[in-house]
Design an enzyme around this catalytic site. Structure first.
Site, PDB file in Angstrom:
ATOM      1  N   CYS A  81      50.918   8.292  55.639  1.00  0.00           N
ATOM      2  CA  CYS A  81      49.970   9.224  56.360  1.00  0.00           C
ATOM      3  C   CYS A  81      50.080   8.595  57.870  1.00  0.00           C
ATOM      4  O   CYS A  81      50.966   8.726  58.638  1.00  0.00           O
ATOM      5  CB  CYS A  81      48.607   8.937  55.690  1.00  0.00           C
ATOM      6  SG  CYS A  81      47.423  10.240  56.288  1.00  0.00           S
ATOM      7  N   HIS A 191      50.020  11.412  50.676  1.00  0.00           N
ATOM      8  CA  HIS A 191      49.759  10.007  50.073  1.00  0.00           C
ATOM      9  C   HIS A 191      50.352   9.989  48.674  1.00  0.00           C
ATOM     10  O   HIS A 191      49.734  10.355  47.822  1.00  0.00           O
ATOM     11  CB  HIS A 191      48.280  10.026  49.955  1.00  0.00           C
ATOM     12  CG  HIS A 191      47.299   9.795  51.112  1.00  0.00           C
ATOM     13  ND1 HIS A 191      47.279   8.515  51.609  1.00  0.00           N
ATOM     14  CD2 HIS A 191      46.893  10.736  52.111  1.00  0.00           C
ATOM     15  CE1 HIS A 191      46.483   8.764  52.810  1.00  0.00           C
ATOM     16  NE2 HIS A 191      46.389  10.092  53.091  1.00  0.00           N
ATOM     17  N   GLU A 193      50.397   7.445  46.720  1.00  0.00           N
ATOM     18  CA  GLU A 193      49.317   6.636  45.910  1.00  0.00           C
ATOM     19  C   GLU A 193      48.207   7.643  45.275  1.00  0.00           C
ATOM     20  O   GLU A 193      47.465   7.235  44.456  1.00  0.00           O
ATOM     21  CB  GLU A 193      48.900   5.692  46.733  1.00  0.00           C
ATOM     22  CG  GLU A 193      47.590   5.942  47.718  1.00  0.00           C
ATOM     23  CD  GLU A 193      48.186   6.471  49.034  1.00  0.00           C
ATOM     24  OE1 GLU A 193      47.152   6.549  49.718  1.00  0.00           O
ATOM     25  OE2 GLU A 193      49.160   6.923  49.056  1.00  0.00           O
TER      26      GLU A 193
END
EC number: 4.3.2.10
Length: 210
Positions: A81, A191, A193
């Protein structure tokens, strides 16, 4: 087990990134200790918030120097990001211009879409021969949340340098850089994650390269 230093510079969802990396088999240490950062197999640079604030936080812990030292030695670094955005030359948010790490030419600027932030799941146009996206289908979706991005890519290869692999995404009329693979330096605007199984596969691909 590969050791990953997760850079703590006051920006980013550290715990979410730590859990995601641990789930794919990495040993993770959240740190800004230069010795730990430089010794790790990989360095992950998260980032949430404004470009200028992230750069100030990064410089406060000498993170920009640590990134540069690792890359000078060919040691892997990955940004997520705003952690990707700060790898570019500069950013301009809310009328504030700030210098980035200067690893790639380009300026981070506000997207022109009617609906911002660009938040939610979106597909990407993965670069040919991508290692990050290996094993992932073309219709795979990743989780984005951002209002700024890089809409112009200015780094082309020549006889002496190989052009980085650039993955793109589209939000309304905006086409922007979604990921870059440039030797030891890789990064994603989305992202991983927060991107479920697809994000886990991408992180696993990165870990396998360490």
């Amino acid at each position: 087990m590969k050791k990953v230093a997760l850079l703590d510079y006051g920006s980013g969802n550290l715990r979410s990134a730590q859990r995601a990396l641990e789930r794919v088999g990495a040993e993770v240490e959240v740190t800004n200790d230069p010795d730990v950062v430089l010794a790790a197999d990989g360095l992950l640079v998260p980032g949430v918030g404004a470009f200028d604030a992230c750069m100030k936080g990064l410089k406060a812990v000498q993170g920009d120097r640590m990134i540069g030292q690792r890359l000078a030695g060919g040691r892997p670094v990955m940004g997520i990001c705003v952690g990707m955005q700060i790898m570019f030359d500069s950013g301009n948010e809310h009328g504030i211009s700030a210098a980035g790490c200067g690893q790639w030419p380009g300026n981070v600027e506000k997207l022109e879409a009617r609906v911002l932030p660009h938040m939610g799941w979106n597909t990407v146009e993965a670069a040919q021969d991508s290692q990050l996206f290996a094993g992932l289908d073309a219709d795979t979706r990743f989780y984005f949340v951002h209002s700024y991005g890089v809409r112009w890519w200015e780094f082309e290869g020549d006889g002496l340098t190989r052009a980085p692999l650039v993955t793109w995404a589209q939000h309304e009329s905006d086409r922007f850089v979604a990921a870059v693979e440039n030797g030891a330096l890789m990064a994603t605007q989305f992202h991983p994650e927060k991107s479920g199984d697809a994000g886990a596969q991408l992180l696993r691909n990165w870990i396998d390269l360490l």
